[in-house]
Design a protein around this motif. Sequence first.
Motif, PDB file in Angstrom:
ATOM      1  N   ASP A 111       0.845  -1.207   0.000  1.00  0.00           N
ATOM      2  CA  ASP A 111       0.000   0.000   0.000  1.00  0.00           C
ATOM      3  C   ASP A 111       0.876   1.252   0.000  1.00  0.00           C
ATOM      4  O   ASP A 111       0.652   2.194  -0.768  1.00  0.00           O
ATOM      5  CB  ASP A 111      -0.838   0.093   1.291  1.00  0.00           C
ATOM      6  CG  ASP A 111      -2.077  -0.784   1.270  1.00  0.00           C
ATOM      7  OD1 ASP A 111      -2.174  -1.630   0.368  1.00  0.00           O
ATOM      8  OD2 ASP A 111      -2.920  -0.620   2.172  1.00  0.00           O
ATOM      9  N   ILE A 112       1.860   1.235   0.899  1.00  0.00           N
ATOM     10  CA  ILE A 112       2.666   2.459   1.061  1.00  0.00           C
ATOM     11  C   ILE A 112       3.482   2.711  -0.203  1.00  0.00           C
ATOM     12  O   ILE A 112       3.612   3.854  -0.646  1.00  0.00           O
ATOM     13  CB  ILE A 112       3.546   2.361   2.336  1.00  0.00           C
ATOM     14  CG1 ILE A 112       2.626   2.355   3.577  1.00  0.00           C
ATOM     15  CG2 ILE A 112       4.539   3.533   2.411  1.00  0.00           C
ATOM     16  CD1 ILE A 112       3.320   2.120   4.909  1.00  0.00           C
ATOM     17  N   SER A 113       3.974   1.640  -0.828  1.00  0.00           N
ATOM     18  CA  SER A 113       4.754   1.916  -2.035  1.00  0.00           C
ATOM     19  C   SER A 113       3.857   2.369  -3.183  1.00  0.00           C
ATOM     20  O   SER A 113       4.252   3.219  -3.989  1.00  0.00           O
ATOM     21  CB  SER A 113       5.695   0.768  -2.389  1.00  0.00           C
ATOM     22  OG  SER A 113       5.009  -0.204  -3.064  1.00  0.00           O
ATOM     23  N   ALA A 114       2.613   1.900  -3.237  1.00  0.00           N
ATOM     24  CA  ALA A 114       1.682   2.408  -4.264  1.00  0.00           C
ATOM     25  C   ALA A 114       1.361   3.878  -3.991  1.00  0.00           C
ATOM     26  O   ALA A 114       1.281   4.700  -4.917  1.00  0.00           O
ATOM     27  CB  ALA A 114       0.410   1.575  -4.277  1.00  0.00           C
ATOM     28  N   MET A 115       1.208   4.221  -2.714  1.00  0.00           N
ATOM     29  CA  MET A 115       0.929   5.618  -2.371  1.00  0.00           C
ATOM     30  C   MET A 115       2.122   6.509  -2.758  1.00  0.00           C
ATOM     31  O   MET A 115       1.951   7.608  -3.289  1.00  0.00           O
ATOM     32  CB  MET A 115       0.626   5.733  -0.863  1.00  0.00           C
ATOM     33  CG  MET A 115      -0.760   5.208  -0.508  1.00  0.00           C
ATOM     34  SD  MET A 115      -0.979   4.785   1.243  1.00  0.00           S
ATOM     35  CE  MET A 115      -0.971   6.367   2.012  1.00  0.00           C
ATOM     36  N   ARG A 116       3.338   6.000  -2.518  1.00  0.00           N
ATOM     37  CA  ARG A 116       4.535   6.774  -2.901  1.00  0.00           C
ATOM     38  C   ARG A 116       4.602   6.975  -4.417  1.00  0.00           C
ATOM     39  O   ARG A 116       4.991   8.043  -4.897  1.00  0.00           O
ATOM     40  CB  ARG A 116       5.808   6.021  -2.482  1.00  0.00           C
ATOM     41  CG  ARG A 116       6.218   6.263  -1.063  1.00  0.00           C
ATOM     42  CD  ARG A 116       7.664   5.812  -0.866  1.00  0.00           C
ATOM     43  NE  ARG A 116       7.877   5.335   0.476  1.00  0.00           N
ATOM     44  CZ  ARG A 116       7.901   6.104   1.540  1.00  0.00           C
ATOM     45  NH1 ARG A 116       7.743   7.414   1.418  1.00  0.00           N
ATOM     46  NH2 ARG A 116       8.094   5.597   2.731  1.00  0.00           N
ATOM     47  N   ALA A 117       4.198   5.929  -5.154  1.00  0.00           N
ATOM     48  CA  ALA A 117       4.245   6.034  -6.621  1.00  0.00           C
ATOM     49  C   ALA A 117       3.281   7.114  -7.102  1.00  0.00           C
ATOM     50  O   ALA A 117       3.598   7.901  -8.001  1.00  0.00           O
ATOM     51  CB  ALA A 117       3.903   4.683  -7.243  1.00  0.00           C
ATOM     52  N   VAL A 118       2.102   7.181  -6.485  1.00  0.00           N
ATOM     53  CA  VAL A 118       1.125   8.216  -6.864  1.00  0.00           C
ATOM     54  C   VAL A 118       1.705   9.596  -6.555  1.00  0.00           C
ATOM     55  O   VAL A 118       1.657  10.526  -7.367  1.00  0.00           O
ATOM     56  CB  VAL A 118      -0.211   8.003  -6.111  1.00  0.00           C
ATOM     57  CG1 VAL A 118      -1.159   9.171  -6.354  1.00  0.00           C
ATOM     58  CG2 VAL A 118      -0.862   6.689  -6.524  1.00  0.00           C
ATOM     59  N   LYS A 119       2.257   9.715  -5.358  1.00  0.00           N
ATOM     60  CA  LYS A 119       2.840  11.002  -4.934  1.00  0.00           C
ATOM     61  C   LYS A 119       3.939  11.425  -5.915  1.00  0.00           C
ATOM     62  O   LYS A 119       3.985  12.577  -6.368  1.00  0.00           O
ATOM     63  CB  LYS A 119       3.389  10.848  -3.507  1.00  0.00           C
ATOM     64  CG  LYS A 119       4.251  12.001  -3.012  1.00  0.00           C
ATOM     65  CD  LYS A 119       3.442  13.249  -2.717  1.00  0.00           C
ATOM     66  CE  LYS A 119       4.323  14.357  -2.134  1.00  0.00           C
ATOM     67  NZ  LYS A 119       3.634  15.646  -2.133  1.00  0.00           N
ATOM     68  N   LYS A 120       4.811  10.475  -6.273  1.00  0.00           N
ATOM     69  CA  LYS A 120       5.935  10.827  -7.157  1.00  0.00           C
ATOM     70  C   LYS A 120       5.448  11.197  -8.550  1.00  0.00           C
ATOM     71  O   LYS A 120       6.020  12.081  -9.196  1.00  0.00           O
ATOM     72  CB  LYS A 120       6.934   9.676  -7.241  1.00  0.00           C
ATOM     73  CG  LYS A 120       7.830   9.678  -6.007  1.00  0.00           C
ATOM     74  CD  LYS A 120       8.997   8.730  -6.086  1.00  0.00           C
ATOM     75  CE  LYS A 120       9.759   8.807  -4.753  1.00  0.00           C
ATOM     76  NZ  LYS A 120      10.198   7.509  -4.263  1.00  0.00           N
ATOM     77  N   ALA A 121       4.390  10.535  -8.998  1.00  0.00           N
ATOM     78  CA  ALA A 121       3.873  10.839 -10.337  1.00  0.00           C
ATOM     79  C   ALA A 121       3.279  12.243 -10.388  1.00  0.00           C
ATOM     80  O   ALA A 121       3.467  12.981 -11.352  1.00  0.00           O
ATOM     81  CB  ALA A 121       2.818   9.805 -10.730  1.00  0.00           C
ATOM     82  N   LEU A 122       2.571  12.634  -9.345  1.00  0.00           N
ATOM     83  CA  LEU A 122       1.885  13.932  -9.382  1.00  0.00           C
ATOM     84  C   LEU A 122       2.749  15.067  -8.842  1.00  0.00           C
ATOM     85  O   LEU A 122       2.495  16.234  -9.128  1.00  0.00           O
ATOM     86  CB  LEU A 122       0.575  13.853  -8.575  1.00  0.00           C
ATOM     87  CG  LEU A 122      -0.548  13.019  -9.198  1.00  0.00           C
ATOM     88  CD1 LEU A 122      -1.816  13.116  -8.379  1.00  0.00           C
ATOM     89  CD2 LEU A 122      -0.830  13.454 -10.633  1.00  0.00           C
ATOM     90  N   ASP A 123       3.723  14.731  -8.024  1.00  0.00           N
ATOM     91  CA  ASP A 123       4.541  15.787  -7.399  1.00  0.00           C
ATOM     92  C   ASP A 123       5.994  15.313  -7.310  1.00  0.00           C
ATOM     93  O   ASP A 123       6.532  15.100  -6.227  1.00  0.00           O
ATOM     94  CB  ASP A 123       3.965  16.085  -5.993  1.00  0.00           C
ATOM     95  CG  ASP A 123       4.727  17.186  -5.266  1.00  0.00           C
ATOM     96  OD1 ASP A 123       5.484  17.935  -5.930  1.00  0.00           O
ATOM     97  OD2 ASP A 123       4.571  17.296  -4.038  1.00  0.00           O
ATOM     98  N   PRO A 124       6.620  15.149  -8.499  1.00  0.00           N
ATOM     99  CA  PRO A 124       7.960  14.543  -8.510  1.00  0.00           C
ATOM    100  C   PRO A 124       8.990  15.346  -7.704  1.00  0.00           C
ATOM    101  O   PRO A 124       9.922  14.788  -7.152  1.00  0.00           O
ATOM    102  CB  PRO A 124       8.333  14.499  -9.995  1.00  0.00           C
ATOM    103  CG  PRO A 124       7.351  15.367 -10.700  1.00  0.00           C
ATOM    104  CD  PRO A 124       6.125  15.470  -9.842  1.00  0.00           C
TER     105      PRO A 124
END
Length: 453
Positions: free
Chosen positions: A427-440
């Motif tokens: 879960d946490i790594s999927a959340m990080r991926a979303v964060k990085k995609a929208l706010d690199p």
Amino acid sequence: MTLLDRLRDAVGDTQVLVGDLVTGYDRDWTGRLHGHPLAVVRPGSTAEVVAILRACADAGVPIVPQGGNTGLVGAASPSDGEVVLATGRLAEVGAPDPVGGTIVAGAGATLETVRLAAAAAGLEVGIDLASRGTATIGGVVATNAGGARVLRHGTTRAQVLGLEAVLADGSVVSRLAGLPKDNTGYDLAQLLVGSEGTLGVITKVVLRVTPAPPARAAALVALDGTDAAVRLLVALRSGVDGLDAVEFVTAEGVDLVVARGLARLQFAGVAPVYVLAEAVGSSAASIADALATAVEPVEGVLDAAVATTGRERAGLWALREGHTEALAALTPVKLDVAVPVPALPAFVAALPSAVTAAAPGSRPISFGHLAEGNVHVNVVGVPPGREERVTDAVLELVAARGGSISAEHGVGRAKRAWLHLGRSAADISAMRAVKKALDPGGMLSPGRVLPEE
Ligand code: 2HG
Ligand code: ZN
């Protein structure tokens, strides 16, 4: 051009605050979470929000959006060097649309303003919180706030039909049509709900409104313990149509609220637990009857008072809603958690020894939203330096019972280190991926929600 010059260009000199003028914006309502912001910027339009985000991105200075700043986990209070984007001027509220069942509100409008605008048209917004006068729609949506009406309406997420937000790169995503059916691709609006300022700056929201019920009535029930409170909840659910809220408080909290003159208690003796139940229907008298009939046979009921007028109901709600203010002077460690309702009595019973072991001399004061198993554990008397151990102790108890370490306030800065107790590594790594995609570049509310890598 310096960043401050660019910000002044974007919003006007008077809307960029520095020095002593940042006082109030620099700490959360509890005073526990604070920092020294570089500046506070108060945009008056979506275009100004875009200009602020672009200027900050160019300067590499992170931004934290801030509404009422009463979120209690520090998601909206700045860390050192951040720019606070205060949404208070984005406060426009449109006329409610009774046909579509919607109302559009600017992020900075308070929940109370929006509720009143809906009420003036005979409509209701399905979100209500004790902090309605300060909480802004942007903050309520960014935290997916819960509150006291989740039983009938669901959480804020269920009230959001669309929104407008500015992403970290200054692009604007917008779903403002308020369509009840709209499956055109990923639901970006719902992705932003509960993102706590980490994925975008919410600027406008379309909320669902429904016809206001003709009548309400409430009951305050004194009980001999939390087991009886759960029995009462079951009886209310099966016996009362239109059940709108089932809240609980305990003697310790009630004592504080009464001692501070924030409310009065109608009963002679003091009971260990009180439940406040409210329902809607066609007449206050028939709702009151249904409440009284459901309460009467429940084992462990000590006393009950029914409220049918607005004034009487307000008196009962003051007893419940006065808790946060009454506790504030004791600077509690605040832990907003949920456990499955059947596990609530054992959880509440286990708290005193758990917190005393972690911080000798401390004690928990529990209250909250019984219907959702949402307990506000306010631990008072925690010696300085023991806050983390108390947090550990309470959140471990929650996790062991299959609960949530954040029921309705969010994770913010206060709970990010404990996210693993509620979310898996995947879960946490999927959340990080979303964060990085929208706010690199990590420009929006860094250090909130996600734990340190
Ligand atoms: C409430 O339910 C709020 O009144 C605040 O969520 C809870 O102060 C608290 O711990
Ligand atoms: Zn609450």
